[in-house]
Design a protein around this motif. Sequence first.
Motif, PDB file in Angstrom:
ATOM      1  N   HIS A   1       3.724   5.482 -11.582  1.00 15.51           N
ATOM      2  CA  HIS A   1       2.346   5.097 -11.869  1.00 15.51           C
ATOM      3  C   HIS A   1       1.458   5.789 -10.828  1.00 15.51           C
ATOM      4  O   HIS A   1       1.052   5.187  -9.835  1.00 15.51           O
ATOM      5  CB  HIS A   1       2.170   3.579 -11.802  1.00 15.51           C
ATOM      6  N   VAL A   2       1.200   7.040 -11.065  1.00  9.20           N
ATOM      7  CA  VAL A   2       0.457   7.855 -10.107  1.00  9.20           C
ATOM      8  C   VAL A   2      -0.999   7.414 -10.069  1.00  9.20           C
ATOM      9  O   VAL A   2      -1.644   7.230 -11.114  1.00  9.20           O
ATOM     10  CB  VAL A   2       0.555   9.351 -10.478  1.00  9.20           C
ATOM     11  N   LEU A   3      -1.498   7.245  -8.862  1.00  4.76           N
ATOM     12  CA  LEU A   3      -2.873   6.809  -8.684  1.00  4.76           C
ATOM     13  C   LEU A   3      -3.848   7.954  -8.956  1.00  4.76           C
ATOM     14  O   LEU A   3      -3.525   9.125  -8.723  1.00  4.76           O
ATOM     15  CB  LEU A   3      -3.093   6.310  -7.253  1.00  4.76           C
ATOM     16  N   GLN A   4      -5.009   7.579  -9.448  1.00  2.00           N
ATOM     17  CA  GLN A   4      -6.061   8.564  -9.593  1.00  2.00           C
ATOM     18  C   GLN A   4      -6.538   8.988  -8.199  1.00  2.00           C
ATOM     19  O   GLN A   4      -6.388   8.264  -7.220  1.00  2.00           O
ATOM     20  CB  GLN A   4      -7.225   7.976 -10.383  1.00  2.00           C
ATOM     21  N   ALA A   5      -7.097  10.157  -8.132  1.00  4.18           N
ATOM     22  CA  ALA A   5      -7.476  10.731  -6.833  1.00  4.18           C
ATOM     23  C   ALA A   5      -8.393   9.812  -6.051  1.00  4.18           C
ATOM     24  O   ALA A   5      -8.232   9.622  -4.837  1.00  4.18           O
ATOM     25  CB  ALA A   5      -8.147  12.089  -7.046  1.00  4.18           C
ATOM     26  N   ARG A   6      -9.382   9.229  -6.723  1.00  5.74           N
ATOM     27  CA  ARG A   6     -10.329   8.361  -6.036  1.00  5.74           C
ATOM     28  C   ARG A   6      -9.650   7.106  -5.490  1.00  5.74           C
ATOM     29  O   ARG A   6      -9.894   6.684  -4.361  1.00  5.74           O
ATOM     30  CB  ARG A   6     -11.458   7.964  -7.003  1.00  5.74           C
ATOM     31  N   GLN A   7      -8.739   6.518  -6.296  1.00  7.47           N
ATOM     32  CA  GLN A   7      -8.025   5.320  -5.852  1.00  7.47           C
ATOM     33  C   GLN A   7      -7.075   5.634  -4.693  1.00  7.47           C
ATOM     34  O   GLN A   7      -6.936   4.865  -3.749  1.00  7.47           O
ATOM     35  CB  GLN A   7      -7.255   4.694  -7.028  1.00  7.47           C
ATOM     36  N   ARG A   8      -6.421   6.810  -4.795  1.00  5.26           N
ATOM     37  CA  ARG A   8      -5.506   7.220  -3.720  1.00  5.26           C
ATOM     38  C   ARG A   8      -6.277   7.407  -2.411  1.00  5.26           C
ATOM     39  O   ARG A   8      -5.819   6.991  -1.347  1.00  5.26           O
ATOM     40  CB  ARG A   8      -4.788   8.513  -4.110  1.00  5.26           C
ATOM     41  N   GLU A   9      -7.456   8.005  -2.496  1.00  6.92           N
ATOM     42  CA  GLU A   9      -8.262   8.216  -1.293  1.00  6.92           C
ATOM     43  C   GLU A   9      -8.634   6.888  -0.652  1.00  6.92           C
ATOM     44  O   GLU A   9      -8.584   6.737   0.573  1.00  6.92           O
ATOM     45  CB  GLU A   9      -9.520   8.994  -1.662  1.00  6.92           C
TER      46      GLU A   9
ATOM     47  N   ILE B   1       0.835  -1.205   0.000  1.00  9.10           N
ATOM     48  CA  ILE B   1       0.000   0.000   0.000  1.00  9.10           C
ATOM     49  C   ILE B   1       0.866   1.250   0.000  1.00  9.10           C
ATOM     50  O   ILE B   1       0.628   2.205  -0.769  1.00  9.10           O
ATOM     51  CB  ILE B   1      -0.936  -0.013   1.229  1.00  9.10           C
ATOM     52  N   GLU B   2       1.885   1.278   0.846  1.00  6.95           N
ATOM     53  CA  GLU B   2       2.759   2.448   0.904  1.00  6.95           C
ATOM     54  C   GLU B   2       3.569   2.592  -0.379  1.00  6.95           C
ATOM     55  O   GLU B   2       3.831   3.707  -0.841  1.00  6.95           O
ATOM     56  CB  GLU B   2       3.658   2.356   2.140  1.00  6.95           C
ATOM     57  N   ASP B   3       3.953   1.463  -0.974  1.00  9.58           N
ATOM     58  CA  ASP B   3       4.653   1.534  -2.275  1.00  9.58           C
ATOM     59  C   ASP B   3       3.748   2.150  -3.334  1.00  9.58           C
ATOM     60  O   ASP B   3       4.187   2.999  -4.133  1.00  9.58           O
ATOM     61  CB  ASP B   3       5.092   0.133  -2.714  1.00  9.58           C
TER      62      ASP B   3
END
Length: 536
Positions: A283-291, A274-276
Amino acid sequence: MLARNLGYHRVLLERNGYPEECYFTFSYSPIRDESGGIGGVFTAVTETTQQVLSERRLDTLRELATSAYDAQTAEDACQIAARVLEKNTADIPFALLYLLDSDGKQARLVGVSGFVDGAPISPPPINLSTLDEQDEVWPLAQAVHTGQAAFVTKVAGLFGPEHLPAFPNYEDAIDRVPTRQSALALPIIRPGQKEPYGLFVAGISPILQLNEHYQGFFTLVASQVAAAVANVHAYQEARAQADALAELDRAKTIFFSNVSHEFRTPLTLLLGPIEDALADTDHVLQARQRERLEIVRRNALRLLKLVNILLDFSRIEVGRAQAVYEPTDLAALTTDLASIFRSAIERAGLRFEVDCPPLPEVVYVDREMWEKIVLNLLSNAFKFTFAGQITVALRSTGDQVQLEVADTGTGIPAEELPLIFQRFHRVHNTHARTHEGTGIGLSLVQELVRLHGGTVQVESALGQGTTLTVSIPPGTSHLPADRLRAARKLQSIGSDTAYYIEEAQRLLLESETNASATKVQATHQSQRSAPLRPAS
């Protein structure tokens, strides 16, 4: 010349067909003749037999009661009673104390007084279920069956005169008593109890009348022994219950330890990916996935913190908490730990004061444990403080080093103060940033402080704030020598800093979100309630 009272005098008085032990006082007064001289002496004789006997017997009963506290087993209680009765052979020439087994079918001789060594007193044990009462040495079965005293005569014929105790100065009188000596067999039973604990065989003095006072004394002795045995049984039952509860507590601790270990490994493995993913810049996460992942991470950290606390507890309880006491600049360490909370505390609109001047000497502490102590106290202060300030102070008082964490928060009700260090206790109906938690933080603090030979104290006033004071002695004399600068044999549970900061930031974010939502709701409510302007 004045009258004189020469005290009690023992007299063997032949008045009931046998020499009887009696006591009298003699008071002498002069008788004047016609010339004023002494013409004679008036002697007033007052019988005090009952008074003397009552005082003597009361002394025995009193000593039986006070000596019973030393008994650890039922056998001890009977043997102690026998030693006390040995001091009053005038009332009880000899005594035998038996204990019954659990089913009441066998009697064991456990206490003896008054018999000459080598006397064939009684076959230990006595089987009461098969013994013919006609052949029985003592009528024990009769006393057990009826619950009443059984009378025995011609005791000398059972054992022989040479085995019975002698009475100093009474030999001639005793030899003139045809029955020589008699005895009573009484059940050792408490009032209201159905089954006796045992049996008390008491010799009756051949120079005393077996009246209601004398027989009442035997009954009181039996009751006193019964009380002593009952107290021992109650103590043993309480001890067995305590041992069972301790064993249950140990089993619970082992269970918590095993479960905590089983939880910790997958949680650690879960947090790594998760921290990785959150830190991945390729591979930047989309805002919704990051939340979503942030929520998973926060809750995983929260669960890992709980698991670590349970591991700390289990290690302390089973004696496996391996502290490593090292010379430490405690002021610098405490300041560093406190500074971790500064951002969250000041962002919450609170003042934060850290007053930790250098101490006059190096203090030996387990640094990981000290970290948990400071972080738990600060975390608690932050949860319950909404205005004012939080203060961390460290100072030396000579024989103690004191850490104070004070806040101007909601405070603790007076009735809750004695309970706050109890494991899993939570203060209910109080204003806090969160009502989550297990109620073991302060309990853990207390255990960790005890491992440093210290104490924790709390002062609080409802609505004014709380001050928690940790006191530990300087130097090393109070610490186990083998743990000074020792190597850790168990794997360290590790630092909890990230968990506490993550929790503080989450609570702050939730407070801000709730405040914003409340403000928006109030605005909407105001707009709905505003009067409409008429169209122009």
